[in-house]
Design an enzyme around this catalytic site. Structure first.
Site, short mmCIF file in Angstrom:
data_model
loop_
_atom_site.label_atom_id
_atom_site.label_comp_id
_atom_site.label_asym_id
_atom_site.label_seq_id
_atom_site.Cartn_x
_atom_site.Cartn_y
_atom_site.Cartn_z
N GLU A 1 -7.35 -0.08 0.87
CA GLU A 1 -6.51 1.13 1.47
C GLU A 1 -5.94 2.08 0.42
OE1 GLU A 1 -3.21 -0.38 3.76
OE2 GLU A 1 -3.27 1.37 5.03
N LYS B 1 -7.00 5.67 10.30
CA LYS B 1 -6.11 4.41 10.58
C LYS B 1 -5.41 4.68 11.98
CE LYS B 1 -2.71 1.41 8.57
NZ LYS B 1 -1.67 1.40 7.42
N CYS C 1 -6.02 -2.04 7.42
CA CYS C 1 -4.79 -3.06 7.38
C CYS C 1 -3.90 -2.99 8.95
CB CYS C 1 -3.60 -2.18 6.40
SG CYS C 1 -2.44 -3.34 5.83
N LYS D 1 3.04 -14.66 4.33
CA LYS D 1 2.19 -13.70 4.95
C LYS D 1 0.77 -13.97 5.16
CE LYS D 1 0.20 -10.51 2.83
NZ LYS D 1 -0.24 -9.36 2.01
N ILE E 1 24.36 -14.19 -19.95
CA ILE E 1 24.14 -15.33 -19.45
C ILE E 1 25.67 -16.09 -19.39
CG2 ILE E 1 21.58 -15.64 -19.78
CD1 ILE E 1 22.55 -17.64 -22.39
N GLY F 1 26.11 -19.01 -18.16
CA GLY F 1 25.99 -20.54 -18.18
C GLY F 1 25.98 -21.26 -16.73
#
Lengths: 642, 642
Positions: free
Chosen positions: A43, A125, A177, A214, A328, A330
């Site tokens: 599509e 569609k 779809c 899905k 970061i 920790g």
């Protein structure tokens, strides 16, 4: 007859008809060289699918049409099926702009087919999804509207397209779809087309974003269709990454062939990989002679990893970001983020930064350093204490002049404000400057539970160019961390210590990890509670939650461990106070923060952003909620609970 | 007969059926006491209109239904017309959730009317807008879909509702908002209903957000309807503020009565004010005996001021923000922002902050101070130089460790990065901390031109709880400044100097206002160029712009001064380079920044955010653009232009 079908599972670049055309041309050449009879593209193969309001640019539409024409010209000796925008320049849509259809083109020997019993030389569609992240009705005119305009029934316009292959007439059911997901709609395109008879093959061209589970559902639905119509079905989906600003979707491909018994006889693998598969189908047997293919379970943690890895790789490419800085702490979220990015863009392109204040324990500082070493990334430590103290001192010592009285006063920085000053100092001061100097972007490492209730600082830890983990609940982040160690790196890149310490922002001495003190969110109970607010198809509210609580079925409803609620909340008053706190934050500060949050990589069935539209309207408690609360808090009923 | 109609121009609080019910009840009492026959409330009077996906909460829907029932019960001795969600618990919408209609309720003597020739005891909206900020199709089932389901034509279901007033039969044409704007739709509700005959009065209940010039257009369209059908029309719209997260809309009310000749015979005034107007209409004459009412020009700058003033007041109330901090640079945008907020929430609740670095001129510092004195706001000066220098020094002197080589390296802060460090230091460090300590929020003062191309720093001047000016082009900001001095304060609160200096970010010595150096955006040309990208119904792209340029009609197309383009861009190469620069930014960094930008107060016909949906897909140039560019840049054609 036996037909050779090429499944053009292409990577669509949204908004780039030029690039998409090039890939299609190559795949067509390739398919011809392998003597395929038919090649099927997804599509909206030429324009892409998630384009926001780019559909309103007429010059863009003209390019899509022009590239479509070139594809049609390339159909000598092969039938090309592809999705593109179908334009009727002489009509308008409901918005008064030029009429656009989400269209299915059928081309053979340089000509367009499909205009038998149909007003256009393409099919359109019927069902335009308008839930979740979809916005089809905004831009496209549906078959239902066209039928109404022409005074016909949609079902009458749903007919097969006949093509001729080597002297054989083949009836194609051409759907797009959502047309295959008609359960909740009045019009059932597959039924309507098959009712016309003489359909040999259904072809569903899709542009279907990946979300967890899905494909499992799709296989159930599409298998049933093939079985009930006794017609084989080819499903072709694209790969690539598309977004609508706030929410970013990976497309997994996973193109599939179902035989007339509903068995999956071909399944494109691996997910998220461009490829041209050639599949031979004996139409007289409807593929019933073929063995079943292997179908992976796409609700697995490995799919989350693949989706995030693919998303990070492609999103950084789209934005032209080659280098990334990650703060970061920790803690678990930033560690998982760092491990993901190190794989997706290479550890040499990643600068990890620890930014301690006086509240950060030696424990987490060591863990951060260990993580950087394990991943082999560039590493630096930029303390924020001096800058934070300067800000506090500057604000508290700068006079504020009141012009009416001529008086000067001074503002005061509370401990709570100091927490946010630290978070903003890290992101908007240090990470922003480091990322710019390093020549890249920096990440937001927030998870979905934090994002739900705004447990993060705006312009602080909520900042970044992408929030890769913001569609994962905290328990999923832990699961992903274990998966990354065990399956991706096959060694302990994320130190066990990070998995074991209590989650904490370490913004005050009250949040000491060494004393087991941490965040106010109790995982996984709050994960499950928030999930019911956000992710359920019929969204839960405090009314539902409180009624289930009063009936003793809440744990079962939410799917969490029996007994946990009584442990966390000894009395109804405790329970209600907790419930209202988070409901208030979800609808209040959490929402205000989400409006200014970075894009999110979507993996769940409901991601924040365009998939979860929301208005800053404050908090509402229903009548029944207030009544139930009242009942629970009266002495008599309280006796029942504690 | 003569009927007394009460126009219930109420302030709707979105998502608060309880509060809306209370106002309606009071207005009903009031209308009864004045012997009104009919009271009319706006569309979605009970739930509100812009609710995001709150429509998916069944407990919320039940409350709306329950409060609707209470309104119906209150209809003894009066006919009540009101908007609410109409629910069919036994059917589903296309998304599989419970079926919802955007419905028009008619109640009399405690009973619902309207089920003659109709499957429900309420009427429903036929045309569901799905453009701009509207999302009706996402949540509601249209009359068109219902008709399809029932095997009928929509026109057949569009019939008047008969009510009895003191023994007289009155035929009401009950329509909702967009039903009156049917120009681009196949179905024309007003025509269809009037074709059934015996309609005495059309009632259009609306929830129609204010945008500049909307009422002028509405009066043209609705006057024509009344004139052509020869039936008077009552239009009732709400006031209040509603949002969909990113974009915030004021509702101006401006309820209107048109007589059967199409004349406006009543116009509610002032805009944005709640009120209950009682209007007497002789139905036998269709109001033709009444004098014309005065209709203001709503495209005027005074309307922009009123919309922003109303928006700021209500948005701060909605968020519970009583105190506001504004960073004032001595430039025009922050000055207008300060003047607006001072009026909207009171100067005593406003803290103005000047945050100089070494690049800020004494000129602008003095102007900032002068502005604060003129407005009588709290004022402070918080220099950022020390903190900015600390950040630069800290980043440049902190070693970055490469674990593979064991080598240490150092990052470098460029002058460009230093500019952004300043902007972020001001917002994410100073303003955030000040606002928290002051107990409020801080504003984003970006205008629409800056927002289009991202001429602002993320987590810097783009931060804030609301961007009140982000739907105004720069020339509109100047116009508003003059209006504020002349009409609002009636003295020079915004110093002339601020109106006269060149716009500049003052983030480097290259941006010295004293030397007349400033922003790279040339106002108003770029305002007009950007407007064509963003705001035109058929959006312009570089292809359109370049063709008009090559044809010499660009100034006329954009609406800017003849000769300006040649002055700004001596050669086609200059013009193209400028065009591509901004197109790249609009689709690139500008978009990335908008995703994380604050909510915007919408006043134009196209505001950023939910009204201007966009995907981060990068830059595209059409084939024809590239060809035209090629032609313009060849020596031969270049000769034609310079």
């Amino acid at each position: 007859m036996e037909i050779k079908i090429a499944l053009g599972q292409m990577k669509i670049v949204p908004g780039r008809p030029d690039l998409n055309f090039n890939i299609m041309k190559q795949m067509i050449q390739n398919a011809k060289s392998k003597n395929a009879h038919i090649i099927v593209f997804p599509e909206m193969a030429i324009p892409g699918y998630l384009l926001g309001d780019t559909w309103e640019q007429q010059s863009f539409l003209r390019d899509c049409e022009e590239y479509g024409r070139l594809i049609i010209e390339a159909s000598e000796d092969i039938v090309i099926l592809f999705g593109n925008v179908g334009i009727d320049w002489n009509k308008t849509g409901d918005d008064g702009r030029v009429r656009k259809y989400n269209a299915f083109f059928i081309a053979q020997n340089g000509r367009q087919l499909g205009d038998e019993n149909f007003p256009y030389p393409f099919r359109i569609k019927t069902l335009l999804p308008n839930y979740r992240e979809f916005d089809d009705e905004r831009h496209f005119y549906s078959l239902s509207k066209l039928a109404l305009e022409l005074g016909q029934k949609p079902e009458d316009m749903l007919t097969p397209v006949n093509i001729n292959l080597a002297g054989n007439n083949i009836g194609l059911g051409c759907i797009l779809c959502e047309d295959g997901w008609s359960e909740d709609y009045n019009t059932k395109p597959v039924e309507a087309i098959s009712a016309k008879g003489s359909v040999d093959l259904f072809v569903n061209i899709s542009s279907s974003p990946f979300t967890l589970g899905k494909n499992n559902k799709r296989n159930r639905v599409f298998s049933k269709q093939a079985r009930e119509t006794e017609i084989p079905l080819v499903y072709v989906n694209n790969v690539g990454l598309q977004n609508n600003g706030k929410t970013v979707y990976g497309f997994d491909g996973s193109s599939t062939v179902y035989n007339k018994n509903g068995d999956v006889v071909f399944y494109s693998s691996p997910p998220f990989a461009q490829g041209l598969d050639i599949f031979t189908l004996d139409l007289s047997k409807g593929g019933s002679n073929l063995p079943k293919a292997n179908v992976p379970d796409d609700s697995d943690i490995s799919y989350i990893y693949q989706a995030l890895n693919y998303g990070i790789q492609n999103f950084t490419q789209t934005l032209g970001i080659n280098k990334v800085v990650i703060g970061i702490s920790g803690g678990i979220d930033s560690a998982v983020s760092a491990a993901l990015y190190a794989r997706a863009i290479g550890p040499e392109n990643l600068l990890l930064v620890n930014m301690p204040s006086i509240y950060n324990s030696q424990t987490t500082r060591n863990l951060a350093k260990q993580l950087a070493e394990n991943l082999g990334c560039l590493y630096t430590v930029v303390p924020i204490q001096k800058s934070v103290e300067h800000t506090i001192k500057q604000v508290e010592s700068t006079p504020v002049l009141n012009p009416s009285t001529g008086e000067q006063s001074y503002l005061k920085i509370s401990p709570f404000i100091t927490e946010n000053i630290q978070a903003r100092d890290r992101s908007a001061r240090v990470l922003s400057a480091l990322a710019a100097a390093f020549g890249g972007g920096f990440t937001c490492n927030a998870n979905k539970a934090e994002t739900t209730v705004g447990y993060s600082t705006l312009y602080g830890d909520l900042a970044g160019f992408l929030a890769a983990l913001a569609d994962l609940w905290k328990h999923q982040v832990y699961e992903l961390a274990r998966y990354i160690n065990k399956e991706v790196y096959q060694r302990e890149v994320i130190p066990e210590g990070i998995l074991n310490i209590v989650p904490s922002a370490e913004l005050s001495f009250d949040q000491s990890v060494d004393q087991g003190k941490g965040d106010p969110i109790s995982y996984p109970y709050h994960d499950y509670l928030f999930r019911s607010f956000v992710q359920w198809w019929n969204r839960a509210t405090p009314e539902d939650i409180l009624i289930w609580y009063s009936e003793g079925v809440l744990e079962e409803k939410l799917g969490c461990r029996p007994g946990i609620i009584k442990e966390l909340f000894p009395t109804p008053a405790d329970f209600i106070s907790d419930l209202e706190r988070w409901w208030r934050l979800y609808n209040g500060m959490g929402l205000a923060k989400r409006i200014q949050a970075p894009p999110i990589l979507a993996v769940s069935r409901r991601a924040f952003g365009f998939d979860h539209r929301e208005a800053q309207n404050g908090v509402y408690y229903t009548k029944k909620y207030l009544e139930t609360k009242e009942t629970l808090l009266t002495p008599l009923s309280r006796g029942r609970f504690c």
